[in-house]
Design a protein around this motif. Structure first.
Motif, PDB file in Angstrom:
ATOM      1  N   ASP A 172       0.720  -1.230  -0.110  1.00 57.32           N
ATOM      2  CA  ASP A 172       0.049  -0.004  -0.034  1.00 57.32           C
ATOM      3  C   ASP A 172       0.900   1.226   0.197  1.00 57.32           C
ATOM      4  OD1 ASP A 172       0.972  -0.272   2.458  1.00 57.32           O
ATOM      5  OD2 ASP A 172      -0.790   0.128   3.483  1.00 57.32           O
ATOM      6  N   LYS A 173       2.302   1.312  -0.382  1.00 60.83           N
ATOM      7  CA  LYS A 173       2.892   2.523  -0.596  1.00 60.83           C
ATOM      8  C   LYS A 173       3.031   2.877  -1.695  1.00 60.83           C
ATOM      9  CE  LYS A 173       5.054   1.609   3.471  1.00 60.83           C
ATOM     10  NZ  LYS A 173       4.695   2.604   4.636  1.00 60.83           N
ATOM     11  N   VAL A 174       2.535   4.273  -1.961  1.00 58.81           N
ATOM     12  CA  VAL A 174       2.241   4.801  -3.200  1.00 58.81           C
ATOM     13  C   VAL A 174       3.526   5.569  -3.442  1.00 58.81           C
ATOM     14  CG1 VAL A 174       0.909   6.398  -4.506  1.00 58.81           C
ATOM     15  CG2 VAL A 174      -0.072   4.983  -2.697  1.00 58.81           C
ATOM     16  N   LYS A 175       4.268   5.452  -4.742  1.00 57.27           N
ATOM     17  CA  LYS A 175       5.500   6.248  -5.114  1.00 57.27           C
ATOM     18  C   LYS A 175       5.072   7.620  -5.602  1.00 57.27           C
ATOM     19  CE  LYS A 175       7.622   2.184  -7.011  1.00 57.27           C
ATOM     20  NZ  LYS A 175       8.485   1.440  -8.253  1.00 57.27           N
ATOM     21  N   GLY A 176       5.951   8.546  -5.090  1.00 50.33           N
ATOM     22  CA  GLY A 176       5.730   9.856  -5.512  1.00 50.33           C
ATOM     23  C   GLY A 176       5.755  10.095  -7.036  1.00 50.33           C
ATOM     24  N   ALA A 192       0.181  16.600  -2.597  1.00 48.10           N
ATOM     25  CA  ALA A 192       0.548  17.191  -4.099  1.00 48.10           C
ATOM     26  C   ALA A 192       1.687  17.896  -3.992  1.00 48.10           C
ATOM     27  CB  ALA A 192      -0.610  17.955  -4.146  1.00 48.10           C
ATOM     28  N   PHE A 193       2.024  18.670  -3.074  1.00 41.19           N
ATOM     29  CA  PHE A 193       3.245  19.659  -3.201  1.00 41.19           C
ATOM     30  C   PHE A 193       4.616  18.667  -2.991  1.00 41.19           C
ATOM     31  CE2 PHE A 193       6.568  22.363  -1.133  1.00 41.19           C
ATOM     32  CZ  PHE A 193       6.518  23.319  -2.112  1.00 41.19           C
ATOM     33  N   GLU A 194       4.516  17.848  -2.349  1.00 42.04           N
ATOM     34  CA  GLU A 194       5.390  16.771  -2.281  1.00 42.04           C
ATOM     35  C   GLU A 194       5.876  16.179  -3.326  1.00 42.04           C
ATOM     36  OE1 GLU A 194       4.799  14.165   1.321  1.00 42.04           O
ATOM     37  OE2 GLU A 194       4.965  16.071   2.618  1.00 42.04           O
ATOM     38  N   ALA A 195       4.806  15.762  -4.045  1.00 40.89           N
ATOM     39  CA  ALA A 195       4.972  15.115  -5.564  1.00 40.89           C
ATOM     40  C   ALA A 195       5.428  16.058  -6.469  1.00 40.89           C
ATOM     41  CB  ALA A 195       3.448  14.350  -5.971  1.00 40.89           C
ATOM     42  N   ASP A 196       5.118  17.276  -6.128  1.00 41.15           N
ATOM     43  CA  ASP A 196       5.668  18.370  -7.429  1.00 41.15           C
ATOM     44  C   ASP A 196       6.150  19.514  -6.582  1.00 41.15           C
ATOM     45  OD1 ASP A 196       6.118  20.215  -9.193  1.00 41.15           O
ATOM     46  OD2 ASP A 196       4.446  20.331 -10.267  1.00 41.15           O
ATOM     47  N   PRO A 197       7.228  19.811  -5.955  1.00 40.59           N
ATOM     48  CA  PRO A 197       7.941  20.770  -5.280  1.00 40.59           C
ATOM     49  C   PRO A 197       7.664  22.187  -5.829  1.00 40.59           C
ATOM     50  CG  PRO A 197       9.112  18.900  -4.983  1.00 40.59           C
ATOM     51  CD  PRO A 197       8.142  18.605  -6.225  1.00 40.59           C
TER      52      PRO A 197
END
Length: 965
Positions: free
Chosen positions: A484-488, A519-524
């Protein structure tokens, strides 16, 4: 008062049970002939069935209908209405031969902006809410009856139908070319999942001819009607070219705003995209600030900014307009979107139906209607609508996927569902992430049924990656042996933003901020995500973290002006005026003359209590953009406070005061004209009315608003504030108590209740109210500050000091805490602490007179009269109004031996308030020191004449006797 609304269910003569309906909805449907009085009605949840005609709440309305007082439409009476019935737009002129119900080139070509309406808008003529539209039996491809369709063409342009007649011969060929051209364009559109930037119109190009506009608009409308990502991109390109070639066409601009809204989930959503929508909205409203087309753009701007409450008000106000216009179905669709976002599918359905009826070729409301019906459990109707959509556009990916979801979850037809899902999910195009996730989830379940575990895990992981908050998908992945780990994934940030927006609509800010942070962590580099996280954190009273996330937003996107303005707003609310000014100064360098920045500067000056500065910046903001309602609200408030602060001591000041009062009403009226559903605008207007026309006029106005907008507490709190401002504390207390009963988490109501109870001498209850407010927002010092003032006024000085120090620990910039610590220390005899506190307050707020007055009082108690006089001299410059400060200054000068200066102070006091009794008491003391016993006795006598119940009357009479007069 309770927020619970009475609802009913109705049993028709055929035995069908319909509802639930509000009382207002039943009354309206009786008036329109939907109910005849022979139906049975029951109050929810456990009422008894009885005839409508025997229910007292509806008897009078039935009587009116029977007497012919209301016009009964027999066609409406033949069908059951939905939750409520919307006010029907006026039918088109009988001379109009155009029976089409969709936006058409004829309704858009050569449209020039209309001049704004000059007549006064009746601000009370806005209902509390826009009721849902009439329920439509079905959405089909068949022709609708002409008498049930509202003509949407602009009435003023109906005579332009002759243009279409001249084009009838090549019409078929033209349509085929358009279809083939646009279809080919879609197949080559972006399908790799990368985000797009919205396309902003450039500078005006060569003027387009009527024929060119018609051709491009035909292509754009056809593209929009197909309702796919690729078709909206094509429509955007065509509409932008029309705007560039015909910049005065306000309706085409509104269509472009609609396309922006449909493309928003697939856009980068950065500063550039925000600027694109804001720029088109501003330019459109500049053509006509009250045009419904400009309101369409305004609604899009608000919804894409996550300001759903304001968007709802704008949409409802526009829907209430009496004139039909070509984009009316779009507003019905927007209204339904907002309701569906709140999971209110019952009320969303009739709005989607109305939109689908009025613009039959636009597939978007039909697909959305099917989804809403699915969530209500009406699988059969939903499936029928989706199949109808796919006959019109076989490439509609969302319709395919959702048809598969309906087939599997609704009918358990795994083979049929697989056909839809496999085809839809493998096809090109983009659809909302939540629907895509649900589609993959259903496909995974089908693979499980088929025993294909590997494929099931693969698609289940895709589903979970699209919607990681879905517990069922998480369990499915784990059950199939996955993680259940989702990759960034940078490409996922829009899906996360979408999820966060859904939580915001539902008021779940805790979940929302988590999505925005992810969302910010996925796209800083996505500053919008950080800014949305900050807004959610602020709603959770996490002010420090909210400001820090705005720093991240600005660092990620240095040109995101909204982040600067919002951060300055938050900082000024925490009284960090220097920091807020620095932020806005930085914003000015990036966007000179930007109306948001100018309004932010005006807001900052308002909180600094600098009303002339507020008016100056707000006027500049209005000049930059005259359609911003917040600017006019600020102008009204600032002028109102300015009028109250001006002392009418001469002709010039009287004129200034009068002009400020007139401007306050004028700007408040302008705000209401822009948006009559905006509570802040209405409340400001009511308060300005109370200030200029008398408090009773404001009270009456607010009372009417409460009747019309019964679902909101804002107007009740405003009414309580008006009562409180007039020292009518009992009435204010009653309202505040009812508000806190209805909404126990309303901090503003608890504070108002505490202030009212304190004024009535109910100190224990007041303290409880203040502490209740403090619990709701532990980071805000206002409630603790009020509790400290209560301790001070009840002579609990040590407790007061401790409370003020708690406020300082929460917010070192909170104003007047040092001053009140000094007052408490002075009252307890600790002069050293009082003087030190006054010095600290001067450093924080050097332009506030209170700290200087406190120091003067300390020096007076210490018999340091020269220092006392100096402090009062500074205080007078900061607070020149009123006579009291001049009299106290005169006392210090007299006791320091400067009798001439003391007399000058009294002369200034008399010029401001000649009837102030203390002037003559001090005047008598000065004459007495000079040895002028006759004048001293006269002054003392005048003092007693003006203040016959003075506490020192016996002492003064003794002095008069001793002076021999």
């Amino acid at each position: 008062m309770s927020r619970i609304q009475v609802t009913w269910v109705v049993k028709t003569r055929k035995g069908q049970v319909k509802g639930p309906y509000s009382t207002e909805a039943i009354l309206k449907m009786i008036g329109e002939g939907v109910f005849s009085g022979q139906e049975m009605i029951s109050k929810l949840p456990d009422g008894q069935w009885t005839l409508i005609s025997k229910e007292p709440a509806f008897y009078d309305k039935l009587l009116e209908a029977l007497e012919g007082v209301v016009d009964v439409d027999p066609k409406k009476a033949q069908k059951m209405e939905a939750e409520t019935v919307i006010v029907q737009a006026p039918k088109a002129s009988r001379n109009n031969t155009n029976t089409g119900s969709t936006p058409s080139p004829e309704s858009f070509a050569n449209v020039q902006p209309q001049k704004p309406l000059l007549q006064q808008i009746d601000v009370l003529d806005t209902p509390a809410y826009v009721p849902p539209a009439q329920k439509i039996a079905s959405v089909s491809s068949g022709e609708s009856k002409s008498d049930s369709v509202i003509e949407l063409s602009n009435i003023k342009n109906m005579e332009k139908g002759e243009i279409a007649k001249s084009l009838k011969l090549p019409a078929v060929i033209l349509a085929v070319v358009i279809v083939l051209g646009v279809w080919l364009l879609w197949d080559t559109g972006p399908a790799d999942g990368s985000k797009i930037h919205l396309l902003a119109p450039g500078k005006s190009t060569a003027t387009l001819s009527d024929q060119q506009i018609k051709e491009k608009l035909n292509e754009a409308l056809f593209a929009m009607e197909q309702d796919t990502f690729e078709s909206y991109v094509a429509a955007q390109n065509k509409l932008v070219s029309i705007v560039e070639g015909a910049p005065m066409n306000i309706e085409v601009r509104a269509l472009l705003c609609v396309v922006y809204f449909e493309l928003w989930p697939h856009a980068v959503q950065d500063a550039q995209d925000i600027k694109t929508i804001a720029g088109v909205t501003q330019a459109t409203r500049a053509l006509n600030v009250i045009s419904p087309f400009g309101q369409v753009c305004e609604a899009v701007k608000l919804m894409t900014a996550g300001r759903y409450k304001e968007a709802k008000g704008t949409i409802e106000a526009t829907l209430e307009g009496s004139e039909p216009f070509s984009l009316l179905p779009v507003l019905y669709d927007f209204k339904a979107e907002l309701l569906a976002g709140e999971k209110d599918y019952v009320n969303a359905v009739p709005y989607y139906e109305k939109a689908a009826q009025l613009w039959e070729k636009w597939l978007h409301p039909q697909v959305s209607l099917a989804e809403a019906l699915y969530h209500q459990g009406d699988f059969t109707t939903a499936a029928g609508i989706l199949r109808n959509v796919l006959t019109k556009n076989p490439k509609h990916k969302e319709a395919k996927v959702f048809a598969g979801i309906v087939e599997y979850n609704g009918f358990k037809k795994s083979d049929t569902a697989y056909a839809f899902l496999n085809s839809g999910l493998e096809s090109k195009g983009r659809i909302p992430s939540l629907i895509e996730a649900e589609g993959y989830g259903a496909l995974a379940e089908i693979f499980v049924l088929r025993g294909e575990k590997k494929k099931a895990l693969e698609v289940a992981q895709k589903a979970f990656g699209l919607n990681p908050n879905n517990g069922e998908l998480r369990q499915l992945v784990i059950r199939l042996g996955g993680t259940d780990k989702v990759k960034g994934d940078k490409g996922r940030n829009n899906e996360l933003l979408y999820l966060g927006d859904q939580y915001v609509r539902q008021g779940d800010f805790l979940a929302a901020q988590a999505e925005f942070k992810a969302a910010f962590e996925a796209d800083p580099k996505n500053g919008t995500a950080a800014m949305k996280a900050a807004k959610a954190l602020w709603q959770l009273n996490q002010s420090f973290e909210a400001i820090e996330w705005l720093n991240k937003a600005i660092k990620a996107e240095p040109k995101l002006v909204s982040a600067y303005v919002l951060q300055a707003d938050y900082m000024s609310q925490r009284f960090d005026f220097i920091g807020a000014l620095q932020i806005l100064t930085n914003a000015m360098r990036i966007a000179p003359n930007n109306y948001e920045v100018l309004r932010g500067l005006a807001q900052l000056e308002f909180r600094k209590n600098n009303m002339p500065g507020t008016v100056n910046y707000a006027l500049r903001a209005a000049k930059a953009y005259d359609g911003d309602i917040d600017t006019y609200i600020l102008l009204a408030k600032a002028n109102g406070l300015l009028a109250r602060s001006i002392m009418p001591i001469n002709k010039k000041e009287i004129e200034r005061k009068d002009n400020a009062s007139k401007d306050a009403i004028r700007y408040a009226t302008k705000a209401v004209e822009i948006d009559a559903t905006n509570p802040d605008a209405q409340i400001t207007y009511a308060k300005m009315l109370a200030q200029t026309n008398g408090v009773d006029s404001g009270i009456t106005y607010l009372s009417e608003l409460i009747k019309r907008f019964s679902y909101t507490l804002d107007y009740r709190i405003a009414l309580a504030e008006v009562y409180k401002s007039e020292d009518r504390y009992s009435q204010a207390k009653d309202i505040y108590e009812k508000v806190t009963e209805a909404d126990p988490r309303n901090k503003k109501a608890w504070l108002g209740l505490g202030e009212s109870e304190k004024a009535l001498g109910l100190n224990d209850k007041a303290l409880k109210a203040f502490l209740s407010a403090a619990v709701l927002d532990p980071t805000d010092g206002e409630a603790l500050f009020q509790a400290g003032k209560l301790y001070l006024e009840t002579s609990r000085f040590e407790e007061a000091i401790q409370q003020f120090k708690r406020v300082q620990r929460l917010n070192a910039n909170y104003p007047r805490t040092h001053y009140y610590i000094g007052k408490a220390a002075f009252a307890s005899g600790d002069f050293a602490t009082a003087l030190e506190a006054s010095k600290s307050e001067k450093k924080l707020n050097p332009n506030v007179a209170d700290s200087y007055i406190l120091a003067a009082e300390v020096f007076t108690a210490r018999r340091q009269y020269a220092e006392c006089a100096a402090e009062y001299s500074t205080a007078m410059k900061l607070r020149p109004q009123g006579a009291d400060i001049y009299v106290k200054s005169a006392q210090c000068y007299r006791q320091s031996g400067s009798l001439d200066v003391a007399e000058d102070m009294l002369a200034l006091a008399s010029a401001r308030e000649s009837g102030y009794a203390e002037i003559y008491r001090e005047q008598g003391a000065i004459y007495e020191m000079k040895g002028d016993t006759r004048s001293a006795a006269q002054a003392y006598n005048k003092y007693l004449g003006l203040s016959p119940n003075a506490l020192d009357r016996a002492e003064i009479e003794a002095k008069i006797m001793r002076l021999g007069n």
